[in-house]
Design a protein around this motif. Structure first.
Motif, PDB file in Angstrom:
ATOM      1  N   ASN A   1     -18.351 -24.453 -30.401  1.00 28.08           N
ATOM      2  CA  ASN A   1     -18.585 -24.347 -28.966  1.00 28.08           C
ATOM      3  C   ASN A   1     -18.220 -25.642 -28.250  1.00 28.08           C
ATOM      4  OD1 ASN A   1     -19.339 -22.754 -26.813  1.00 28.08           O
ATOM      5  ND2 ASN A   1     -21.494 -23.317 -26.911  1.00 28.08           N
ATOM      6  N   ASP A   2     -18.530 -26.770 -28.877  1.00 28.83           N
ATOM      7  CA  ASP A   2     -18.194 -28.055 -28.273  1.00 28.83           C
ATOM      8  C   ASP A   2     -16.678 -28.238 -28.210  1.00 28.83           C
ATOM      9  OD1 ASP A   2     -19.037 -30.393 -27.014  1.00 28.83           O
ATOM     10  OD2 ASP A   2     -18.982 -31.560 -28.856  1.00 28.83           O
ATOM     11  N   TYR A   3     -15.980 -27.786 -29.239  1.00 30.68           N
ATOM     12  CA  TYR A   3     -14.513 -27.876 -29.218  1.00 30.68           C
ATOM     13  C   TYR A   3     -13.945 -27.009 -28.094  1.00 30.68           C
ATOM     14  CZ  TYR A   3      -9.634 -27.633 -30.545  1.00 30.68           C
ATOM     15  OH  TYR A   3      -8.264 -27.708 -30.528  1.00 30.68           O
ATOM     16  N   ILE A   4     -14.447 -25.784 -27.967  1.00 30.42           N
ATOM     17  CA  ILE A   4     -13.972 -24.878 -26.921  1.00 30.42           C
ATOM     18  C   ILE A   4     -14.202 -25.473 -25.532  1.00 30.42           C
ATOM     19  CG2 ILE A   4     -14.516 -22.663 -25.798  1.00 30.42           C
ATOM     20  CD1 ILE A   4     -14.863 -21.488 -28.631  1.00 30.42           C
ATOM     21  N   ASN A   5     -15.318 -26.201 -25.379  1.00 29.71           N
ATOM     22  CA  ASN A   5     -15.679 -26.770 -24.071  1.00 29.71           C
ATOM     23  C   ASN A   5     -15.067 -28.138 -23.807  1.00 29.71           C
ATOM     24  OD1 ASN A   5     -17.213 -24.546 -23.387  1.00 29.71           O
ATOM     25  ND2 ASN A   5     -19.131 -25.413 -24.125  1.00 29.71           N
ATOM     26  N   GLY A   6     -14.251 -28.643 -24.729  1.00 30.12           N
ATOM     27  CA  GLY A   6     -13.587 -29.920 -24.487  1.00 30.12           C
ATOM     28  C   GLY A   6     -14.286 -31.129 -25.069  1.00 30.12           C
ATOM     29  N   ASP A   7     -15.109 -30.910 -26.117  1.00 34.24           N
ATOM     30  CA  ASP A   7     -15.751 -32.024 -26.845  1.00 34.24           C
ATOM     31  C   ASP A   7     -16.631 -32.871 -25.928  1.00 34.24           C
ATOM     32  OD1 ASP A   7     -14.203 -31.354 -29.251  1.00 34.24           O
ATOM     33  OD2 ASP A   7     -12.506 -32.193 -28.171  1.00 34.24           O
ATOM     34  N   THR A   8     -17.625 -32.244 -25.351  1.00 32.09           N
ATOM     35  CA  THR A   8     -18.487 -32.945 -24.387  1.00 32.09           C
ATOM     36  C   THR A   8     -19.822 -33.394 -24.974  1.00 32.09           C
ATOM     37  OG1 THR A   8     -19.427 -30.843 -23.627  1.00 32.09           O
ATOM     38  CG2 THR A   8     -17.483 -31.666 -22.461  1.00 32.09           C
TER      39      THR A   8
ATOM     40  N   GLN B   1     -25.259 -16.786 -28.177  1.00 32.70           N
ATOM     41  CA  GLN B   1     -24.987 -16.195 -26.863  1.00 32.70           C
ATOM     42  C   GLN B   1     -24.238 -17.173 -25.953  1.00 32.70           C
ATOM     43  OE1 GLN B   1     -25.256 -13.069 -26.045  1.00 32.70           O
ATOM     44  NE2 GLN B   1     -26.173 -12.581 -28.036  1.00 32.70           N
ATOM     45  N   LYS B   2     -24.589 -18.442 -26.054  1.00 34.27           N
ATOM     46  CA  LYS B   2     -23.889 -19.468 -25.265  1.00 34.27           C
ATOM     47  C   LYS B   2     -22.421 -19.544 -25.687  1.00 34.27           C
ATOM     48  CE  LYS B   2     -23.800 -23.146 -22.473  1.00 34.27           C
ATOM     49  NZ  LYS B   2     -22.453 -23.654 -22.639  1.00 34.27           N
ATOM     50  N   LEU B   3     -22.160 -19.448 -26.988  1.00 32.08           N
ATOM     51  CA  LEU B   3     -20.780 -19.450 -27.477  1.00 32.08           C
ATOM     52  C   LEU B   3     -20.007 -18.278 -26.892  1.00 32.08           C
ATOM     53  CD1 LEU B   3     -18.529 -20.468 -29.433  1.00 32.08           C
ATOM     54  CD2 LEU B   3     -19.506 -18.915 -31.145  1.00 32.08           C
ATOM     55  N   ILE B   4     -20.605 -17.089 -26.902  1.00 32.01           N
ATOM     56  CA  ILE B   4     -19.944 -15.902 -26.371  1.00 32.01           C
ATOM     57  C   ILE B   4     -19.605 -16.099 -24.886  1.00 32.01           C
ATOM     58  CG2 ILE B   4     -20.198 -13.436 -25.884  1.00 32.01           C
ATOM     59  CD1 ILE B   4     -19.828 -14.183 -28.871  1.00 32.01           C
ATOM     60  N   GLU B   5     -20.548 -16.661 -24.126  1.00 32.77           N
ATOM     61  CA  GLU B   5     -20.311 -16.909 -22.699  1.00 32.77           C
ATOM     62  C   GLU B   5     -19.150 -17.888 -22.496  1.00 32.77           C
ATOM     63  OE1 GLU B   5     -23.996 -18.344 -21.186  1.00 32.77           O
ATOM     64  OE2 GLU B   5     -25.085 -16.490 -21.686  1.00 32.77           O
ATOM     65  N   ASP B   6     -19.121 -18.953 -23.301  1.00 36.67           N
ATOM     66  CA  ASP B   6     -18.087 -19.977 -23.132  1.00 36.67           C
ATOM     67  C   ASP B   6     -16.723 -19.508 -23.624  1.00 36.67           C
ATOM     68  OD1 ASP B   6     -19.953 -21.592 -21.988  1.00 36.67           O
ATOM     69  OD2 ASP B   6     -20.340 -22.785 -23.769  1.00 36.67           O
ATOM     70  N   ILE B   7     -16.718 -18.574 -24.574  1.00 41.23           N
ATOM     71  CA  ILE B   7     -15.450 -17.972 -25.011  1.00 41.23           C
ATOM     72  C   ILE B   7     -14.818 -17.220 -23.840  1.00 41.23           C
ATOM     73  CG2 ILE B   7     -14.475 -16.100 -26.420  1.00 41.23           C
ATOM     74  CD1 ILE B   7     -16.438 -16.998 -28.657  1.00 41.23           C
ATOM     75  N   LYS B   8     -15.639 -16.508 -23.080  1.00 36.28           N
ATOM     76  CA  LYS B   8     -15.137 -15.746 -21.925  1.00 36.28           C
ATOM     77  C   LYS B   8     -14.569 -16.672 -20.854  1.00 36.28           C
ATOM     78  CE  LYS B   8     -18.379 -11.927 -22.642  1.00 36.28           C
ATOM     79  NZ  LYS B   8     -19.614 -11.239 -22.133  1.00 36.28           N
ATOM     80  N   ILE B   9     -15.215 -17.812 -20.656  1.00 30.99           N
ATOM     81  CA  ILE B   9     -14.759 -18.763 -19.635  1.00 30.99           C
ATOM     82  C   ILE B   9     -13.494 -19.491 -20.091  1.00 30.99           C
ATOM     83  CG2 ILE B   9     -15.374 -20.878 -18.394  1.00 30.99           C
ATOM     84  CD1 ILE B   9     -18.340 -19.909 -18.629  1.00 30.99           C
ATOM     85  N   ASP B  10     -13.473 -19.923 -21.362  1.00 27.62           N
ATOM     86  CA  ASP B  10     -12.324 -20.605 -21.971  1.00 27.62           C
ATOM     87  C   ASP B  10     -11.792 -21.722 -21.068  1.00 27.62           C
ATOM     88  OD1 ASP B  10     -10.364 -21.235 -23.800  1.00 27.62           O
ATOM     89  OD2 ASP B  10      -9.056 -19.549 -23.272  1.00 27.62           O
ATOM     90  N   SER B  11     -12.666 -22.652 -20.724  1.00 24.31           N
ATOM     91  CA  SER B  11     -12.343 -23.684 -19.733  1.00 24.31           C
ATOM     92  C   SER B  11     -11.199 -24.592 -20.142  1.00 24.31           C
ATOM     93  CB  SER B  11     -13.588 -24.530 -19.441  1.00 24.31           C
ATOM     94  OG  SER B  11     -14.022 -25.200 -20.621  1.00 24.31           O
ATOM     95  N   GLU B  12     -11.009 -24.795 -21.442  1.00 20.75           N
ATOM     96  CA  GLU B  12      -9.966 -25.703 -21.920  1.00 20.75           C
ATOM     97  C   GLU B  12      -8.752 -24.979 -22.519  1.00 20.75           C
ATOM     98  OE1 GLU B  12     -10.385 -29.032 -21.392  1.00 20.75           O
ATOM     99  OE2 GLU B  12     -12.194 -28.344 -20.350  1.00 20.75           O
ATOM    100  N   GLY B  13      -8.766 -23.651 -22.480  1.00 29.84           N
ATOM    101  CA  GLY B  13      -7.645 -22.887 -23.032  1.00 29.84           C
ATOM    102  C   GLY B  13      -7.510 -22.997 -24.540  1.00 29.84           C
ATOM    103  N   ARG B  14      -8.623 -23.128 -25.238  1.00 32.74           N
ATOM    104  CA  ARG B  14      -8.586 -23.331 -26.692  1.00 32.74           C
ATOM    105  C   ARG B  14      -9.013 -22.099 -27.504  1.00 32.74           C
ATOM    106  NH1 ARG B  14     -11.270 -29.423 -27.392  1.00 32.74           N
ATOM    107  NH2 ARG B  14      -9.488 -30.584 -26.536  1.00 32.74           N
ATOM    108  N   VAL B  15      -9.420 -21.038 -26.827  1.00 29.26           N
ATOM    109  CA  VAL B  15     -10.005 -19.897 -27.534  1.00 29.26           C
ATOM    110  C   VAL B  15      -9.015 -19.226 -28.484  1.00 29.26           C
ATOM    111  CG1 VAL B  15     -10.867 -17.534 -27.207  1.00 29.26           C
ATOM    112  CG2 VAL B  15     -11.862 -19.428 -25.906  1.00 29.26           C
ATOM    113  N   MET B  16      -7.770 -19.010 -28.049  1.00 29.23           N
ATOM    114  CA  MET B  16      -6.802 -18.332 -28.920  1.00 29.23           C
ATOM    115  C   MET B  16      -6.571 -19.106 -30.209  1.00 29.23           C
ATOM    116  SD  MET B  16      -5.940 -15.460 -27.717  1.00 29.23           S
ATOM    117  CE  MET B  16      -4.506 -15.135 -28.736  1.00 29.23           C
TER     118      MET B  16
END
Length: 377
Positions: A319-326, A167-182
């Motif tokens: 998920n960590d990659y999508i969020n910018g490796d934090t 569920q956290k992954l789904i939420e972060d996909i919607k936000i796409d903070s780093e523009g990596r989802v596509m």
């Protein structure tokens, strides 16, 4: 610094040597040697606890003290002289930890007795070592099967809540903070197509079918000390993540980590598969100890647990990659993406072999279960 720490603990003799041990990935570790008046020497393991990961060190140590004390009593009760338990050394004021003030912050330290005549392996392709790894963690859960769950606290909240991580992954996909989802659309689709798997274990956790048990939560080969002389397992170590959970977390991750043919960041995905000989060795070892004490539902989910826990790790890396490796440490720009793709490739191979995996688990269970068939708690 280490000398200041050692002075706070109940250790006999004179300090003669201190060495840095680089085997741990989370806590800073040292080995200290003390010489007694009779000329004999004894080693101790000193660890600085990583309070970024483990924010409540006293609760962590309460878990460890309770579990190790219980394990020791069970081993004495069973007349087991072949295996050992981590021995916590107390401070001079009878605490499990001491702290040192450093630059306005508290650094927490603990000490264990060093386990002599032992050897550990970072990984292994030897079926005997993998078998004994499975036995070690099966024995660990067997001895703790009646441990009161209300004595344990979560050291890392929702650590194996696969459905919540999804569920956290789904939420972060919607936000796409780093523009990596596509960039990772194929990986996301792969994970979405298996949505029905993520709550298979957790939705029944705490019932008679999938009871809460003491789980280790880091069931790798290198967390078992082996006897140098006999090759048998000697002790389960690294108890920081001991928590209430399902044995399926430990078994699934144990097979994932010991039976994978490649490292977690191998880029050549043709090299990534589950080694069936090592899977069988781990499974036989685990069920040799735990089969008589498992429910039918736990047995039926063992094969799926390997796939689910592997998917869970893939979700965490992606998920960590999508969020910018934090969260995870990385060595290069797309390290977490390579890790995610690696684990998804392993999932594919597990799925291709799942029928065989389930068949072998059933055979091993039948071979190892006790005639008294203790199936419910």
């Amino acid at each position: 610094m280490i000398e200041r720490i050692l002075e706070k603990f109940n250790i006999e003799g004179k300090l003669v040597d201190v060495k840095v041990n680089n085997s741990g990935n989370i806590n800073n570790t040292y080995i200290a040697t003390f010489e007694k008046e009779d000329g004999t020497s004894k080693k101790y393991l000193i660890q600085k606890i990583n309070t970024t990961v483990f924010t409540e060190p006293y609760k962590l140590m309460k878990n460890i003290e309770g579990v190790t004390s219980y394990l020791k009593k069970q081993m004495i009760k069973e007349g087991d002289n072949s295996h050992q338990v981590l021995e916590v050394i107390k401070t001079k004021d009878n605490k499990s930890l001491c702290y040192i003030e450093d630059a306005g912050e508290r650094d927490y330290y603990r000490i264990y007795e060093f386990i002599e005549n032992s050897i550990s392996y970072d990984c292994s392709t030897d079926p005997e070592i993998v078998y004994n790894t499975g036995r070690a963690f099966g024995n660990f859960q067997k001895l703790l099967r009646n441990y009161p769950m209300n004595r344990l606290t979560e050291t890392i909240k929702d650590f194996h809540s696969t459905d919540k991580r999804y569920q956290k992954l789904i939420e972060d996909i919607k936000i796409d903070s780093e523009g990596r989802v596509m960039e990772v659309a194929p990986e996301i689709v792969f994970i979405l197509m298996r949505e029905d798997l993520y709550s298979l274990i957790t939705e029944e956790l705490g019932t008679d079918e999938v009871p809460y048990r003491v789980t280790h939560n880091d069931t790798k080969v290198n967390n078992v000390m082996m006897n140098q002389k006999t090759g048998d397992f000697l002790a389960v170590i690294d108890l920081d993540t001991v928590m209430p959970g399902s044995l399926l977390f430990d078994y699934g991750d144990g097979v994932r980590s010991t039976a994978s043919s490649a490292k977690e960041d191998e880029k050549d995905l043709s090299k990534v598969n589950i080694n069936l000989e090592l899977f069988k060795a781990y499974t036989d070892g685990y069920l040799k100890e735990m089969a008589p004490y498992m429910t039918y539902e736990e047995v039926s989910l063992m094969g799926e647990s390997i796939r689910i826990i592997t998917l869970e790790l893939a979700i965490r890396f992606l998920n960590d990659y999508i969020n910018g490796d934090t969260y995870f440490k990385t060595s290069y720009e797309k390290h977490n993406l390579d890790r995610a793709r690696n684990q998804l490739a392993l999932v594919k191979d597990i799925e291709n072999k799942l029928e065989y995996i389930n068949s072998f688990i059933n055979e091993s269970y039948k071979k190892n279960k006790s005639p008294r068939r203790v199936l419910k708690r």
